[in-house]
Design an enzyme around this catalytic site. Sequence first.
Site, PDB file in Angstrom:
ATOM      1  N   LYS A  36       0.840  -1.196   0.000  1.00  9.38           N
ATOM      2  CA  LYS A  36       0.000   0.000   0.000  1.00  9.38           C
ATOM      3  C   LYS A  36       0.878   1.251   0.000  1.00  9.38           C
ATOM      4  O   LYS A  36       0.654   2.183  -0.745  1.00  9.38           O
ATOM      5  CB  LYS A  36      -0.931  -0.003   1.222  1.00  9.38           C
ATOM      6  CG  LYS A  36      -1.871   1.179   1.278  1.00  9.38           C
ATOM      7  CD  LYS A  36      -2.902   1.078   2.394  1.00  9.38           C
ATOM      8  CE  LYS A  36      -3.828   2.298   2.385  1.00  9.38           C
ATOM      9  NZ  LYS A  36      -4.873   2.223   3.448  1.00  9.38           N
TER      10      LYS A  36
ATOM     11  N   GLY B  36      -5.076  -1.802   4.813  1.00  8.96           N
ATOM     12  CA  GLY B  36      -4.285  -2.931   4.330  1.00  8.96           C
ATOM     13  C   GLY B  36      -4.890  -4.270   4.693  1.00  8.96           C
ATOM     14  O   GLY B  36      -5.032  -5.163   3.862  1.00  8.96           O
ATOM     15  N   ARG B  37      -5.336  -4.386   5.957  1.00  9.95           N
ATOM     16  CA  ARG B  37      -5.866  -5.676   6.409  1.00  9.95           C
ATOM     17  C   ARG B  37      -7.277  -5.942   5.889  1.00  9.95           C
ATOM     18  O   ARG B  37      -7.868  -6.981   6.183  1.00  9.95           O
ATOM     19  CB  ARG B  37      -5.819  -5.751   7.927  1.00  9.95           C
ATOM     20  CG  ARG B  37      -6.421  -4.568   8.646  1.00  9.95           C
ATOM     21  CD  ARG B  37      -6.043  -4.586  10.115  1.00  9.95           C
ATOM     22  NE  ARG B  37      -6.489  -3.394  10.844  1.00  9.95           N
ATOM     23  CZ  ARG B  37      -5.782  -2.276  10.926  1.00  9.95           C
ATOM     24  NH1 ARG B  37      -4.587  -2.205  10.335  1.00  9.95           N
ATOM     25  NH2 ARG B  37      -6.233  -1.224  11.577  1.00  9.95           N
TER      26      ARG B  37
ATOM     27  N   GLU C 266      10.521  -4.962   4.304  1.00  5.05           N
ATOM     28  CA  GLU C 266      10.585  -6.383   3.944  1.00  5.05           C
ATOM     29  C   GLU C 266      10.244  -6.586   2.462  1.00  5.05           C
ATOM     30  O   GLU C 266      10.939  -7.300   1.734  1.00  5.05           O
ATOM     31  CB  GLU C 266       9.613  -7.198   4.814  1.00  5.05           C
ATOM     32  CG  GLU C 266       9.926  -7.203   6.295  1.00  5.05           C
ATOM     33  CD  GLU C 266       9.248  -6.059   7.047  1.00  5.05           C
ATOM     34  OE1 GLU C 266       8.850  -5.063   6.406  1.00  5.05           O
ATOM     35  OE2 GLU C 266       9.125  -6.157   8.287  1.00  5.05           O
TER      36      GLU C 266
ATOM     37  N   HIS D 219      -4.255 -32.530  19.248  1.00  6.76           N
ATOM     38  CA  HIS D 219      -3.069 -33.325  19.636  1.00  6.76           C
ATOM     39  C   HIS D 219      -1.907 -32.419  19.980  1.00  6.76           C
ATOM     40  O   HIS D 219      -0.750 -32.851  19.949  1.00  6.76           O
ATOM     41  CB  HIS D 219      -2.737 -34.288  18.493  1.00  6.76           C
ATOM     42  CG  HIS D 219      -3.856 -35.232  18.184  1.00  6.76           C
ATOM     43  ND1 HIS D 219      -4.053 -36.409  18.872  1.00  6.76           N
ATOM     44  CD2 HIS D 219      -4.890 -35.115  17.318  1.00  6.76           C
ATOM     45  CE1 HIS D 219      -5.146 -37.006  18.403  1.00  6.76           C
ATOM     46  NE2 HIS D 219      -5.667 -36.248  17.460  1.00  6.76           N
TER      47      HIS D 219
ATOM     48  N   LYS E 269       9.347  -0.077  13.125  1.00  3.57           N
ATOM     49  CA  LYS E 269       9.933   0.296  11.830  1.00  3.57           C
ATOM     50  C   LYS E 269      11.022   1.344  12.036  1.00  3.57           C
ATOM     51  O   LYS E 269      12.093   1.293  11.424  1.00  3.57           O
ATOM     52  CB  LYS E 269       8.841   0.838  10.899  1.00  3.57           C
ATOM     53  CG  LYS E 269       7.794  -0.210  10.493  1.00  3.57           C
ATOM     54  CD  LYS E 269       6.721   0.404   9.602  1.00  3.57           C
ATOM     55  CE  LYS E 269       5.660  -0.615   9.211  1.00  3.57           C
ATOM     56  NZ  LYS E 269       4.579  -0.012   8.372  1.00  3.57           N
TER      57      LYS E 269
ATOM     58  N   GLU F  98      -4.662  -6.096  14.902  1.00  2.00           N
ATOM     59  CA  GLU F  98      -4.124  -4.812  14.405  1.00  2.00           C
ATOM     60  C   GLU F  98      -5.227  -3.753  14.381  1.00  2.00           C
ATOM     61  O   GLU F  98      -4.954  -2.557  14.433  1.00  2.00           O
ATOM     62  CB  GLU F  98      -3.504  -4.967  13.012  1.00  2.00           C
ATOM     63  CG  GLU F  98      -2.660  -3.769  12.594  1.00  2.00           C
ATOM     64  CD  GLU F  98      -1.762  -4.050  11.402  1.00  2.00           C
ATOM     65  OE1 GLU F  98      -2.242  -3.934  10.252  1.00  2.00           O
ATOM     66  OE2 GLU F  98      -0.588  -4.400  11.614  1.00  2.00           O
TER      67      GLU F  98
HETATM   68  O1  F6P Z   1       1.850  -4.081   9.940  1.00  2.00           O
HETATM   69  C1  F6P Z   1       1.859  -2.756   9.575  1.00  2.00           C
HETATM   70  C2  F6P Z   1       1.395  -2.637   8.151  1.00  2.00           C
HETATM   71  O2  F6P Z   1       1.350  -1.288   7.818  1.00  2.00           O
HETATM   72  C3  F6P Z   1       0.036  -3.295   7.911  1.00  2.00           C
HETATM   73  O3  F6P Z   1      -1.039  -2.521   8.337  1.00  2.00           O
HETATM   74  C4  F6P Z   1       0.093  -3.501   6.429  1.00  2.00           C
HETATM   75  O4  F6P Z   1      -0.883  -4.421   5.961  1.00  2.00           O
HETATM   76  C5  F6P Z   1       1.530  -4.026   6.265  1.00  2.00           C
HETATM   77  O5  F6P Z   1       2.282  -3.288   7.243  1.00  2.00           O
HETATM   78  C6  F6P Z   1       2.110  -3.870   4.879  1.00  2.00           C
HETATM   79  O6  F6P Z   1       2.040  -2.523   4.526  1.00  2.00           O
HETATM   80  P1  F6P Z   1       2.200  -2.168   2.952  1.00  2.00           P
HETATM   81  O7  F6P Z   1       1.016  -2.796   2.252  1.00  2.00           O
HETATM   82  O8  F6P Z   1       2.168  -0.677   2.898  1.00  2.00           O
HETATM   83  O9  F6P Z   1       3.487  -2.760   2.469  1.00  2.00           O
END
Ligand code: F6P
Length: 546
Positions: free
Chosen positions: A206, A267-268, A212, A384, A512, A353
């Site tokens: 987003k 995002g979620r 990452e 189990h 972050k 979140e």
């Molecule tokens: O975990 C923090 C967050 O901002 C989430 O809300 C989001 O889904 C994820 O990191 C990835 O963010 P992006 O889609 O901006 O890479």
Amino acid sequence: MPQLPTLPSWQQLKQHWQAMQNTPMRDLFAENSQRFNNFSLEVGDILLDYSKQRITSETRSLLCQLAKESELQAYIERMFGGEKINNTEQRAVLHTALRQPQQTVIRVDNENIMPSIQASLQRMAEIVVQLHSGAWQGYQGQPITDVVNLGIGGSDLGPAMVTEALHPYQQTNIAVHFVSNVDATQLFQVLDKVNPATTLFIITSKTFTTMETMTNANTARQWLQSKLGEQCDLNQHFLAITANPQRALEYGIRKENVLTFSDWVGGRYSLWSVVGLPIAIAIGMQNFQALLQGAYEIDQHFRHAEFEQNLPVLLALLGIWNINFANCKAHAVSPYTQYLARFPAYLQQVDMESNGKQVNRDGEKIDYQTAPIIWGELGSNGQHAFHQALLQGQDVVPVDFIMTKQCHHDLDNHQTILMAACLSQSRALMQGKDLQEVEKELQTQGLSKGEIATLAPHKVIPGNRPSNTLVLKKLTPRNLGALIAIYEHKVFTQGVIWQINSFDQWGVELGKQIAKELVDNNGQAKTELASEFDSSTQGLWQFLIS
Ligand code: F6P
């Protein structure tokens, strides 16, 4: 809005819990042979059985009164109507718009957003056709055989969970992979088995800044150039999905390869948007539309059903009853369907979140519990692994069991055993086994009085432990869309009642920031940390990088 604990219904619920907390569910079932019928609800192809909850009809009435006093209906319409209820980011919350019929009109800042949503779906459809038909070719002129989504959090969990859950609806021999971990192991687990000439990467982010994801994207780009030559046209092998198109263009993705979504999609909550492209590639646009349709039908149910007959509202209120009155700090999700293996992980982000907060909408510290610890695992495995603690541990952990009536294979004996296992657990949690029953059982097994006296206390199961059971007629795109929307609206409802903003996530920013103080802009470890770093982080860092 008065503070939550001052609401009349909240006070009444506190007294009600005191009055009925020692009433075993066993007795509630014994005194009412219709308890299942009185505390279950069918909506479309989904049955919710909440009779194994520590509630009476009075409890349900008081909880629904709490929803009314929390102005839930007004908040529902504020969300669907595009009001900027995400008050700390001044954004609307309109993942629901993504599954509304085309002719709907929803305005954000006086602009009808539906045309842009339809355009995105159209673009998705074009890409799916190009890929499925072989018209989209890689740099060496070959059709695409593998799609690799590079994303994390909401840019991974939803698409990955849905793609796995709907595996029986795969429409193509294109393999769809998901890489989220910045541990390069995961990326190379995929790269080692795909052909660079026939692989398409989708960078899903987003913000288009997540460390990452961008690290994985850079490595994927280097890998591709090392295989196909520095001159290879990346745009035959890269798409970008983002709410920050400028960053994608600066990254080198051409405009027609950038699919955008708006900042009023959290995002979620984004799998319904262009973030769902990997899903559509896997199962086809018709099935993706069915997913949207299932969610839309729950949206309508959520907006219009009386709270006592409203599935997401009931799940939310039962959660609040267990969390805020019975003091349960955790909540387990236990799918008994292999295809829903990733559903608990997906729900962790949606729930924790969204509602893992400690200040209300106005920024005031709150003194009541909010999001529980959401965790879970496939039920067969859980039985189990950790069900011992659920049955005889010190903590009462409410469980959502999720089962399907029909499966996608024809081994009826497996399905029968699976269904029996699921029901055995919810009954064992509710019914338990008291000392008298244990002693009688041991007597029939021929144990001596001494042996019984020694063993019996260890075999007592307290029972009276609550659970919900959700049964889907079959795990189809439409029913999965409905299930996901049910949980989205459950989380929304709990956030409204807790008077919190469920749609920002400021907490994750600190991590972050700290990570960026350890690593320079080139991804190299900083050898000297600022003096304010604690000795633990200093010591660990030096140990790690030395
Ligand atoms: O975990 C923090 C967050 O901002 C989430 O809300 C989001 O889904 C994820 O990191 C990835 O963010 P992006 O889609 O901006 O890479």
